[in-house]
Scaffold this motif. Sequence first.
Motif, short mmCIF file in Angstrom:
data_model
loop_
_atom_site.label_atom_id
_atom_site.label_comp_id
_atom_site.label_asym_id
_atom_site.label_seq_id
_atom_site.Cartn_x
_atom_site.Cartn_y
_atom_site.Cartn_z
N MET A 1 0.85 -1.17 0.00
CA MET A 1 0.00 0.00 0.00
C MET A 1 0.90 1.24 0.00
O MET A 1 1.90 1.29 0.69
CB MET A 1 -0.88 -0.01 1.25
N TYR A 2 0.54 2.23 -0.77
CA TYR A 2 1.27 3.49 -0.86
C TYR A 2 0.50 4.58 -0.13
O TYR A 2 -0.72 4.58 -0.11
CB TYR A 2 1.46 3.90 -2.33
N THR A 3 1.25 5.52 0.44
CA THR A 3 0.63 6.67 1.10
C THR A 3 1.41 7.92 0.73
O THR A 3 2.62 7.86 0.49
CB THR A 3 0.59 6.48 2.64
N GLU A 4 0.72 9.04 0.68
CA GLU A 4 1.36 10.29 0.31
C GLU A 4 2.17 10.83 1.49
O GLU A 4 1.75 10.75 2.64
CB GLU A 4 0.30 11.32 -0.10
N LYS B 1 10.86 15.07 1.82
CA LYS B 1 11.88 14.72 2.82
C LYS B 1 11.65 13.30 3.36
O LYS B 1 12.58 12.50 3.43
CB LYS B 1 11.84 15.75 3.95
N GLU B 2 10.43 13.01 3.71
CA GLU B 2 10.11 11.67 4.24
C GLU B 2 10.27 10.60 3.15
O GLU B 2 10.79 9.51 3.41
CB GLU B 2 8.69 11.64 4.80
N ALA B 3 9.86 10.94 1.93
CA ALA B 3 9.97 9.97 0.83
C ALA B 3 11.45 9.65 0.56
O ALA B 3 11.80 8.49 0.32
CB ALA B 3 9.30 10.52 -0.42
N LEU B 4 12.30 10.67 0.61
CA LEU B 4 13.73 10.43 0.39
C LEU B 4 14.33 9.58 1.51
O LEU B 4 15.21 8.74 1.26
CB LEU B 4 14.47 11.76 0.26
N LYS B 5 13.85 9.76 2.73
CA LYS B 5 14.33 8.91 3.83
C LYS B 5 14.00 7.44 3.55
O LYS B 5 14.83 6.57 3.73
CB LYS B 5 13.70 9.34 5.16
N LYS C 1 10.75 1.18 -1.97
CA LYS C 1 10.28 1.63 -3.27
C LYS C 1 9.45 2.90 -3.09
O LYS C 1 8.52 2.94 -2.29
CB LYS C 1 9.44 0.55 -3.94
N VAL C 2 9.82 3.95 -3.84
CA VAL C 2 9.12 5.24 -3.77
C VAL C 2 8.69 5.60 -5.18
O VAL C 2 9.49 5.57 -6.11
CB VAL C 2 10.03 6.34 -3.19
N LEU C 3 7.41 5.95 -5.31
CA LEU C 3 6.88 6.38 -6.60
C LEU C 3 6.60 7.88 -6.56
O LEU C 3 6.25 8.43 -5.51
CB LEU C 3 5.59 5.63 -6.93
N ILE D 1 11.15 6.91 -8.25
CA ILE D 1 11.92 8.12 -7.95
C ILE D 1 13.28 8.10 -8.61
O ILE D 1 13.77 9.11 -9.09
CB ILE D 1 12.03 8.35 -6.43
N GLU D 2 13.90 6.94 -8.70
CA GLU D 2 15.22 6.85 -9.34
C GLU D 2 15.16 7.19 -10.83
O GLU D 2 16.15 7.63 -11.41
CB GLU D 2 15.91 5.50 -9.10
N ASP D 3 13.98 7.00 -11.45
CA ASP D 3 13.82 7.37 -12.86
C ASP D 3 13.59 8.87 -13.03
O ASP D 3 13.83 9.42 -14.10
CB ASP D 3 12.64 6.61 -13.48
N CYS D 4 13.14 9.54 -11.97
CA CYS D 4 12.87 10.99 -12.03
C CYS D 4 14.13 11.82 -11.79
O CYS D 4 14.21 12.96 -12.24
CB CYS D 4 11.83 11.37 -10.99
N LEU D 5 15.07 11.26 -11.07
CA LEU D 5 16.29 12.01 -10.75
C LEU D 5 17.26 11.93 -11.91
O LEU D 5 17.61 10.85 -12.37
CB LEU D 5 16.95 11.43 -9.49
#
Length: 107
Positions: A1-4, A8-12, A19-21, A36-40
């Motif tokens: 399950m994903y949550t918004e 800062k928290e997502a990078l942690k 896995k971060v989307l 996130i790795e595809d966005c950077l």
Amino acid sequence: MYTEMSLKEALKYFMKGRKVLVLNEYDDKSISAERIEDCLPKEAKYLVDVPAVPNPEFEQAVQDMVEPDQNENDAEGDEQLPPRPTGEETGKRNGSSSGEDEQGRKK
């Protein structure tokens, strides 16, 4: 399950290997989800402000460079001009004129 959550928290979470989307919403109201790795950008250089680590060897080298300069300045300050002759030594009183200049020539 994903949550918004905040960036800062997502990078942690990302740094912990989770896995971060990233959800991108476009002008036409469409949405995309990317890792996130595809966005950077890979070609970007990331600069991080880190606390300075004291280097005693560097500090000592700086002190060694500064101290000789201070000693040279002190030595230069010790060199004084010879004292000017007083009125008693020249035989003249302050404010009086004998009709001669400093080198004994008539004015």
